[in-house]
Scaffold this motif. Structure first.
Motif, PDB file in Angstrom:
ATOM      1  N   ASN A 196     -33.756 152.649  46.752  1.00 27.32           N
ATOM      2  CA  ASN A 196     -34.001 153.372  47.853  1.00 27.32           C
ATOM      3  C   ASN A 196     -32.439 154.094  47.524  1.00 27.32           C
ATOM      4  N   THR A 197     -32.209 154.974  45.954  1.00 27.41           N
ATOM      5  CA  THR A 197     -30.701 155.390  45.578  1.00 27.41           C
ATOM      6  C   THR A 197     -30.740 156.176  46.312  1.00 27.41           C
ATOM      7  N   LYS A 198     -31.450 156.862  46.820  1.00 20.43           N
ATOM      8  CA  LYS A 198     -31.593 158.665  47.330  1.00 20.43           C
ATOM      9  C   LYS A 198     -30.921 157.845  49.187  1.00 20.43           C
ATOM     10  N   HIS A 199     -30.645 157.213  49.248  1.00 19.66           N
ATOM     11  CA  HIS A 199     -29.982 156.684  50.503  1.00 19.66           C
ATOM     12  C   HIS A 199     -28.900 155.384  51.028  1.00 19.66           C
TER      13      HIS A 199
ATOM     14  N   ARG B  50     -24.114 144.152  46.795  1.00 21.11           N
ATOM     15  CA  ARG B  50     -24.752 145.002  48.338  1.00 21.11           C
ATOM     16  C   ARG B  50     -24.714 146.666  47.713  1.00 21.11           C
ATOM     17  N   TYR B  51     -25.387 147.127  49.652  1.00 17.50           N
ATOM     18  CA  TYR B  51     -25.180 148.592  49.090  1.00 17.50           C
ATOM     19  C   TYR B  51     -24.592 149.170  50.257  1.00 17.50           C
ATOM     20  N   THR B  52     -23.917 150.301  49.481  1.00 17.65           N
ATOM     21  CA  THR B  52     -23.340 151.376  50.987  1.00 17.65           C
ATOM     22  C   THR B  52     -24.102 152.297  51.323  1.00 17.65           C
TER      23      THR B  52
ATOM     24  N   GLY C 194     -22.060 154.865  55.960  1.00 13.62           N
ATOM     25  CA  GLY C 194     -21.195 154.381  55.602  1.00 13.62           C
ATOM     26  C   GLY C 194     -21.369 152.463  55.568  1.00 13.62           C
ATOM     27  N   MET C 195     -21.698 152.853  56.543  1.00 13.97           N
ATOM     28  CA  MET C 195     -22.743 150.287  56.478  1.00 13.97           C
ATOM     29  C   MET C 195     -22.692 149.944  55.521  1.00 13.97           C
ATOM     30  N   VAL C 196     -22.025 148.823  55.057  1.00 17.17           N
ATOM     31  CA  VAL C 196     -22.515 147.625  54.024  1.00 17.17           C
ATOM     32  C   VAL C 196     -23.817 146.923  54.122  1.00 17.17           C
TER      33      VAL C 196
ATOM     34  N   SER D  14     -27.613 144.388  52.735  1.00 16.91           N
ATOM     35  CA  SER D  14     -28.304 143.926  52.339  1.00 16.91           C
ATOM     36  C   SER D  14     -28.948 144.701  51.280  1.00 16.91           C
ATOM     37  N   LYS D  15     -29.681 144.063  50.011  1.00 10.85           N
ATOM     38  CA  LYS D  15     -30.514 144.542  49.163  1.00 10.85           C
ATOM     39  C   LYS D  15     -31.876 144.402  49.570  1.00 10.85           C
ATOM     40  N   GLU D  16     -32.148 143.783  50.594  1.00  9.16           N
ATOM     41  CA  GLU D  16     -33.362 143.622  51.268  1.00  9.16           C
ATOM     42  C   GLU D  16     -33.498 144.699  51.612  1.00  9.16           C
ATOM     43  N   ARG D  17     -32.078 145.259  52.767  1.00 13.01           N
ATOM     44  CA  ARG D  17     -32.791 146.188  53.761  1.00 13.01           C
ATOM     45  C   ARG D  17     -32.349 148.060  52.570  1.00 13.01           C
ATOM     46  N   ALA D  18     -32.009 147.765  51.495  1.00 11.75           N
ATOM     47  CA  ALA D  18     -31.591 148.844  50.488  1.00 11.75           C
ATOM     48  C   ALA D  18     -33.207 149.327  49.959  1.00 11.75           C
ATOM     49  N   GLU D  19     -33.972 147.775  49.582  1.00 12.60           N
ATOM     50  CA  GLU D  19     -35.234 148.857  49.057  1.00 12.60           C
ATOM     51  C   GLU D  19     -36.095 148.614  49.953  1.00 12.60           C
ATOM     52  N   TYR D  20     -37.480 149.368  49.656  1.00  8.34           N
ATOM     53  CA  TYR D  20     -38.772 150.113  50.044  1.00  8.34           C
ATOM     54  C   TYR D  20     -40.130 148.921  49.075  1.00  8.34           C
ATOM     55  N   VAL D  21     -41.255 148.847  49.395  1.00  8.18           N
ATOM     56  CA  VAL D  21     -41.899 148.345  49.104  1.00  8.18           C
ATOM     57  C   VAL D  21     -42.939 149.624  48.727  1.00  8.18           C
ATOM     58  N   THR D  22     -43.578 149.453  47.540  1.00 10.63           N
ATOM     59  CA  THR D  22     -44.846 150.830  47.149  1.00 10.63           C
ATOM     60  C   THR D  22     -45.342 149.615  46.394  1.00 10.63           C
ATOM     61  N   LEU D  23     -46.618 151.557  46.289  1.00 11.20           N
ATOM     62  CA  LEU D  23     -47.622 150.936  45.758  1.00 11.20           C
ATOM     63  C   LEU D  23     -48.359 151.144  44.356  1.00 11.20           C
ATOM     64  N   ARG D  24     -48.440 151.003  43.374  1.00 19.49           N
ATOM     65  CA  ARG D  24     -48.232 151.326  41.895  1.00 19.49           C
ATOM     66  C   ARG D  24     -49.613 150.930  41.221  1.00 19.49           C
ATOM     67  N   SER D  25     -50.268 151.751  40.608  1.00 20.97           N
ATOM     68  CA  SER D  25     -51.286 151.644  39.712  1.00 20.97           C
ATOM     69  C   SER D  25     -51.360 151.623  38.193  1.00 20.97           C
TER      70      SER D  25
END
Length: 184
Positions: free
Chosen positions: A108-111, A119-121, A126-128, A130-141
């Protein structure tokens, strides 16, 4: 294709196959009355066996079209294979792909802003995180094409080399277990 459309398409395929089976007094389409060498749909380019609802979708498509092989490639993989192996594998004009789905993780590069430490901010707090927290799951076809829909298919795609020698792996594991300090 929207995820609701994908689900509906898969459901419609399954229901139609069941209606045909009931009308003809036959078996459900995934109960094969014969045996085949490679019953599980797979991708010979990646070496992956399809999973979940994709198995049923690809089986139904294979049975409905009378394809002899259960091997499928995306349009992009056909092009990549051609460039890597200097060959002319091509999908026949007018052929239509079979839709499949895949859940993928996306950042989620928007947030979130990537950091050098992996890691991600969070842009708002401004909180740091983890990568897992900054990612989301989406369905692709994706649309895949059966090798029977293609011309000039190399034999290595029809009969790819076996990646694992399962009997050798089993024998090695058993030898390791027998050689250990434990009693069986």
């Amino acid at each position: 294709m929207k995820s609701a459309d994908i689900y509906q398409s898969i459901s419609n395929q399954i229901l139609e196959a069941l209606r045909k089976a009931k009308a003809s007094g036959g078996l459900a389409p995934w109960h094969r009355p014969w045996s085949v060498n490679d019953p599980m749909p797979s991708n010979p380019y990646s070496g992956v066996t399809y999973q979940g609802s994709n198995i049923i979708t690809l089986w139904l498509s294979q049975i409905g079209h009378g394809w002899k092989t259960a091997k499928f490639l995306t349009f992009k993989q056909v092009g990549l294979y051609n460039s890597q192996h200097n060959c002319q594998l091509r999908i026949r004009k007018g052929e239509h792909g079979t839709p499949i789905i895949r859940w993928v993780r996306a950042l989620n590069t928007k947030h979130y802003i990537p950091r050098p430490d992996g890691r991600y901010t969070d842009r708002q707090t401004g909180m740091v995180v983890s990568k897992e927290r900054a990612e989301y799951v989406t369905l692709r076809s994706y649309f895949v094409f059966n090798l029977d829909q293609m011309d000039d298919v190399p034999s290595e795609l029809l009969n790819p080399p076996q990646l694992y020698n399962w009997s050798q792996t089993r024998d090695n594991a058993w030898s390791f277990i027998k050689a250990g300090p434990w009693t069986l």
